[in-house]
Motif scaffolding. Structure first.
Motif, PDB file in Angstrom:
ATOM      1  N   GLY A   5      61.968  16.202  -2.991  1.00  0.00           N
ATOM      2  CA  GLY A   5      61.418  15.557  -1.775  1.00  0.00           C
ATOM      3  C   GLY A   5      60.010  16.443  -1.579  1.00  0.00           C
ATOM      4  N   THR A  47      57.717  13.374   4.752  1.00  0.00           N
ATOM      5  CA  THR A  47      59.074  13.582   4.111  1.00  0.00           C
ATOM      6  C   THR A  47      60.098  13.812   5.390  1.00  0.00           C
ATOM      7  OG1 THR A  47      58.454  14.464   2.215  1.00  0.00           O
ATOM      8  CG2 THR A  47      60.370  15.120   2.642  1.00  0.00           C
ATOM      9  N   SER A  56      65.320   8.122   4.277  1.00  0.00           N
ATOM     10  CA  SER A  56      65.316   8.966   2.886  1.00  0.00           C
ATOM     11  C   SER A  56      66.985   8.947   2.692  1.00  0.00           C
ATOM     12  CB  SER A  56      64.843  10.138   2.853  1.00  0.00           C
ATOM     13  OG  SER A  56      65.025  10.855   1.755  1.00  0.00           O
ATOM     14  N   GLU A  66      60.531   6.446   1.211  1.00  0.00           N
ATOM     15  CA  GLU A  66      60.043   7.816   1.497  1.00  0.00           C
ATOM     16  C   GLU A  66      58.640   8.012   0.888  1.00  0.00           C
ATOM     17  OE1 GLU A  66      61.162  12.525   1.000  1.00  0.00           O
ATOM     18  OE2 GLU A  66      62.569  11.009   0.260  1.00  0.00           O
ATOM     19  N   GLN A  70      55.408   8.958   3.291  1.00  0.00           N
ATOM     20  CA  GLN A  70      54.621   9.816   2.766  1.00  0.00           C
ATOM     21  C   GLN A  70      52.840   9.556   2.574  1.00  0.00           C
ATOM     22  OE1 GLN A  70      56.379  11.384  -0.691  1.00  0.00           O
ATOM     23  NE2 GLN A  70      57.537  12.763   0.667  1.00  0.00           N
TER      24      GLN A  70
END
Length: 93
Positions: A5, A47, A56, A66, A70
């Motif tokens: 991530g 994140t 997530s 996710e 972002q």
């Protein structure tokens, strides 16, 4: 937040930060590295936000939701910083 991530957030942040200059109309008085830095910070925030709201999850591949969070957060942050910074250098003659 996993290592994957964080790495994804860094890559997305660099790309969106660099392209943020194209998204915001007009001339910006910011160097490209600042756009990229803002993009990286916003992608990392994206994140954390995705993890906090439960988007997530552990997936075998790319977590597209996710990634979408972002990109949205990074694009908004770059546009805001470029807009605020760009207004300071404007002079009307």
């Amino acid at each position: 937040m996993t290592v994957t991530g964080i790495i994804t957030a860094l890559i997305v942040g660099l790309i969106v930060g660099a392209l943020g200059r194209l998204v915001v109309p007009g001339r910006q008085n910011m160097p490209i590295w600042l756009h990229m830095l803002v993009g990286v910070g916003a992608a990392l925030l994206g994140t954390v936000l995705a993890n906090a709201i439960g988007i997530s999850t552990d997936t075998a591949g790319v977590d597209w939701t996710e990634l979408l969070v972002q990109v949205v957060v990074a694009a908004i942050a770059v546009a805001i910083v470029a807009g605020v910074g760009g207004r300071r250098g404007v002079s009307h003659r």
